[in-house]
Motif scaffolding. Structure first.
Motif, PDB file in Angstrom:
ATOM      1  N   SER A  22       0.833  -1.213   0.000  1.00  0.00           N
ATOM      2  CA  SER A  22       0.000   0.000   0.000  1.00  0.00           C
ATOM      3  C   SER A  22       0.866   1.261   0.000  1.00  0.00           C
ATOM      4  CB  SER A  22      -0.922   0.011   1.218  1.00  0.00           C
ATOM      5  OG  SER A  22      -1.811  -1.074   1.179  1.00  0.00           O
ATOM      6  N   LEU A  23       1.960   1.254   0.754  1.00  0.00           N
ATOM      7  CA  LEU A  23       2.859   2.412   0.786  1.00  0.00           C
ATOM      8  C   LEU A  23       3.529   2.617  -0.568  1.00  0.00           C
ATOM      9  CD1 LEU A  23       4.486   2.070   4.308  1.00  0.00           C
ATOM     10  CD2 LEU A  23       3.277   4.082   3.454  1.00  0.00           C
ATOM     11  N   SER A  24       3.944   1.539  -1.212  1.00  0.00           N
ATOM     12  CA  SER A  24       4.565   1.649  -2.542  1.00  0.00           C
ATOM     13  C   SER A  24       3.600   2.293  -3.526  1.00  0.00           C
ATOM     14  CB  SER A  24       4.979   0.261  -3.053  1.00  0.00           C
ATOM     15  OG  SER A  24       5.992  -0.280  -2.250  1.00  0.00           O
ATOM     16  N   GLN A  25       2.357   1.853  -3.506  1.00  0.00           N
ATOM     17  CA  GLN A  25       1.358   2.405  -4.419  1.00  0.00           C
ATOM     18  C   GLN A  25       1.085   3.875  -4.111  1.00  0.00           C
ATOM     19  OE1 GLN A  25      -2.004  -0.192  -3.934  1.00  0.00           O
ATOM     20  NE2 GLN A  25      -1.017  -1.917  -4.972  1.00  0.00           N
ATOM     21  N   ALA A  26       0.995   4.221  -2.819  1.00  0.00           N
ATOM     22  CA  ALA A  26       0.722   5.613  -2.435  1.00  0.00           C
ATOM     23  C   ALA A  26       1.868   6.534  -2.838  1.00  0.00           C
ATOM     24  CB  ALA A  26       0.472   5.693  -0.925  1.00  0.00           C
ATOM     25  N   LEU A  27       3.113   6.085  -2.661  1.00  0.00           N
ATOM     26  CA  LEU A  27       4.269   6.900  -3.040  1.00  0.00           C
ATOM     27  C   LEU A  27       4.335   7.089  -4.552  1.00  0.00           C
ATOM     28  CD1 LEU A  27       6.909   5.450  -0.568  1.00  0.00           C
ATOM     29  CD2 LEU A  27       6.127   7.824  -0.650  1.00  0.00           C
ATOM     30  N   THR A  28       3.999   6.039  -5.292  1.00  0.00           N
ATOM     31  CA  THR A  28       3.986   6.148  -6.755  1.00  0.00           C
ATOM     32  C   THR A  28       2.929   7.154  -7.198  1.00  0.00           C
ATOM     33  OG1 THR A  28       4.731   3.857  -6.972  1.00  0.00           O
ATOM     34  CG2 THR A  28       3.719   4.853  -8.914  1.00  0.00           C
ATOM     35  N   ARG A  29       1.746   7.095  -6.569  1.00  0.00           N
ATOM     36  CA  ARG A  29       0.688   8.063  -6.906  1.00  0.00           C
ATOM     37  C   ARG A  29       1.119   9.487  -6.579  1.00  0.00           C
ATOM     38  NH1 ARG A  29      -2.821   4.080  -4.684  1.00  0.00           N
ATOM     39  NH2 ARG A  29      -2.906   5.229  -2.714  1.00  0.00           N
ATOM     40  N   ALA A  30       1.970   9.636  -5.544  1.00  0.00           N
ATOM     41  CA  ALA A  30       2.433  10.971  -5.149  1.00  0.00           C
ATOM     42  C   ALA A  30       3.564  11.479  -6.037  1.00  0.00           C
ATOM     43  CB  ALA A  30       2.892  10.948  -3.692  1.00  0.00           C
ATOM     44  N   GLY A  31       4.053  10.645  -6.954  1.00  0.00           N
ATOM     45  CA  GLY A  31       5.079  11.092  -7.893  1.00  0.00           C
ATOM     46  C   GLY A  31       6.463  10.540  -7.669  1.00  0.00           C
ATOM     47  N   ALA A  32       6.650   9.678  -6.659  1.00  0.00           N
ATOM     48  CA  ALA A  32       7.980   9.096  -6.418  1.00  0.00           C
ATOM     49  C   ALA A  32       8.168   7.902  -7.343  1.00  0.00           C
ATOM     50  CB  ALA A  32       8.113   8.650  -4.964  1.00  0.00           C
ATOM     51  N   PRO A  33       9.272   7.860  -8.107  1.00  0.00           N
ATOM     52  CA  PRO A  33       9.510   6.705  -8.973  1.00  0.00           C
ATOM     53  C   PRO A  33       9.690   5.442  -8.130  1.00  0.00           C
ATOM     54  CG  PRO A  33      11.007   8.525  -9.495  1.00  0.00           C
ATOM     55  CD  PRO A  33      10.333   8.859  -8.202  1.00  0.00           C
ATOM     56  N   ALA A  34       9.084   4.364  -8.558  1.00  0.00           N
ATOM     57  CA  ALA A  34       9.221   3.093  -7.834  1.00  0.00           C
ATOM     58  C   ALA A  34      10.561   2.459  -8.165  1.00  0.00           C
ATOM     59  CB  ALA A  34       8.080   2.155  -8.200  1.00  0.00           C
ATOM     60  N   ALA A  35      11.290   2.034  -7.153  1.00  0.00           N
ATOM     61  CA  ALA A  35      12.589   1.384  -7.364  1.00  0.00           C
ATOM     62  C   ALA A  35      12.383  -0.106  -7.573  1.00  0.00           C
ATOM     63  CB  ALA A  35      13.489   1.615  -6.149  1.00  0.00           C
ATOM     64  N   THR A  36      13.143  -0.671  -8.482  1.00  0.00           N
ATOM     65  CA  THR A  36      13.107  -2.111  -8.717  1.00  0.00           C
ATOM     66  C   THR A  36      14.331  -2.738  -8.051  1.00  0.00           C
ATOM     67  OG1 THR A  36      14.361  -1.944 -10.776  1.00  0.00           O
ATOM     68  CG2 THR A  36      11.969  -1.709 -10.933  1.00  0.00           C
ATOM     69  N   GLU A  37      14.450  -4.041  -8.169  1.00  0.00           N
ATOM     70  CA  GLU A  37      15.608  -4.729  -7.591  1.00  0.00           C
ATOM     71  C   GLU A  37      16.909  -4.272  -8.258  1.00  0.00           C
ATOM     72  OE1 GLU A  37      15.675  -6.685  -4.991  1.00  0.00           O
ATOM     73  OE2 GLU A  37      13.510  -6.478  -4.725  1.00  0.00           O
ATOM     74  N   GLN A  38      16.801  -3.802  -9.512  1.00  0.00           N
ATOM     75  CA  GLN A  38      17.992  -3.385 -10.251  1.00  0.00           C
ATOM     76  C   GLN A  38      18.342  -1.913 -10.022  1.00  0.00           C
ATOM     77  OE1 GLN A  38      15.454  -5.231 -11.804  1.00  0.00           O
ATOM     78  NE2 GLN A  38      16.655  -7.091 -11.429  1.00  0.00           N
ATOM     79  N   THR A  39      17.475  -1.172  -9.356  1.00  0.00           N
ATOM     80  CA  THR A  39      17.729   0.255  -9.142  1.00  0.00           C
ATOM     81  C   THR A  39      18.920   0.451  -8.212  1.00  0.00           C
ATOM     82  OG1 THR A  39      15.363   0.725  -9.368  1.00  0.00           O
ATOM     83  CG2 THR A  39      16.736   2.441  -8.398  1.00  0.00           C
ATOM     84  N   VAL A  40      19.873   1.262  -8.678  1.00  0.00           N
ATOM     85  CA  VAL A  40      21.044   1.577  -7.863  1.00  0.00           C
ATOM     86  C   VAL A  40      20.773   2.891  -7.128  1.00  0.00           C
ATOM     87  CG1 VAL A  40      23.532   2.010  -7.908  1.00  0.00           C
ATOM     88  CG2 VAL A  40      22.498   0.432  -9.552  1.00  0.00           C
ATOM     89  N   ASP A  41      21.259   2.998  -5.898  1.00  0.00           N
ATOM     90  CA  ASP A  41      21.118   4.224  -5.101  1.00  0.00           C
ATOM     91  C   ASP A  41      19.654   4.626  -4.909  1.00  0.00           C
ATOM     92  OD1 ASP A  41      23.835   4.355  -4.878  1.00  0.00           O
ATOM     93  OD2 ASP A  41      24.102   5.769  -6.528  1.00  0.00           O
ATOM     94  N   ALA A  42      18.855   3.694  -4.472  1.00  0.00           N
ATOM     95  CA  ALA A  42      17.453   4.004  -4.187  1.00  0.00           C
ATOM     96  C   ALA A  42      17.299   4.436  -2.733  1.00  0.00           C
ATOM     97  CB  ALA A  42      16.578   2.782  -4.461  1.00  0.00           C
ATOM     98  N   THR A  43      16.361   5.341  -2.513  1.00  0.00           N
ATOM     99  CA  THR A  43      15.983   5.688  -1.152  1.00  0.00           C
ATOM    100  C   THR A  43      15.138   4.544  -0.603  1.00  0.00           C
ATOM    101  OG1 THR A  43      15.997   8.060  -1.623  1.00  0.00           O
ATOM    102  CG2 THR A  43      14.710   7.341   0.270  1.00  0.00           C
TER     103      THR A  43
END
Length: 198
Positions: A53-74
């Motif tokens: 639910s938090l991942s979906q809410a952050l994506t709706r707010a404009g934060a790019p979703a990080a994947t397993e391959q994303t380097v330097d993710a918050t």
């Protein structure tokens, strides 16, 4: 069980379901911390509904979703999720008939450089419900509805913490930057007139 009794029990459940179906919406637009970048929500429970639910809410707010391959993710790290029931009232035979359902989540937000704009903290929410010690039918259903409601409120509470940090950072930046004012123009000397006696 009469139709009237069934209807009396069904109406409150239907109302709660209708309210929970409306989803989560912040009153004002969510402000995310500056330079947040891609965000990965990590939980001790791999299949945590709260993390989803938090991942979906952050994506709706404009934060790019990080994947397993994303380097330097918050990372929004859900360090613990705990549920508990505490009896708050007893019947004449000493049996618990009213409970307080408690939900506590410990989390922190870490940037790739190791800084924590939102340090480790715990949010605890609670809702009371009645459990008839003689007729337990329906109690589990009510508890599940409350769990869904508390989980949705937890998403809102965590996002409000992120929003508060972002607004505080924004206000600090605005206060620190002095307002630039134009320098007063230097007085202009009047040009010498050819009629001036020498």
């Amino acid at each position: 069980m009469t139709f009237r009794t069934l209807l009396t029990r069904a109406v409150p459940v239907a109302l709660v379901l209708a309210l929970t179906a409306c989803g989560f919406h912040l009153r004002n637009a969510l402000v995310l911390p500056p330079d947040l970048g891609a965000v990965r929500v990590v939980s001790v429970d791999r299949y945590s509904p709260l993390a989803e639910s938090l991942s979906q809410a952050l994506t709706r707010a404009g934060a790019p979703a990080a994947t397993e391959q994303t380097v330097d993710a918050t990372v929004l790290d859900l360090l613990s999720e705990q549920w508990g029931d505490r009896p708050i009232s007893l019947d004449e035979l000493g049996r618990a008939q009213e409970f307080s359902l408690r939900y506590a989540v410990t989390f922190e937000l870490r940037r790739p450089d190791g800084t924590t704009p939102v340090p480790r903290q715990t949010i605890e929410l609670a809702r009371d419900y009645v459990s008839n010690p003689v007729q337990s039918i329906g109690t589990e259903g009510e508890r599940e509805i409350l769990q869904t409601e508390l989980r949705r409120e937890m998403v809102a509470s965590i996002l409000r913490r992120l929003d508060a940090v972002a607004r505080r950072t924004f206000d600090t930046a605005n206060t620190a930057a002095p307002a630039t004012t134009a320098a007063p123009a230097a007085p202009v000397e009047p040009a010498a007139s050819s009629d001036t006696p020498r």
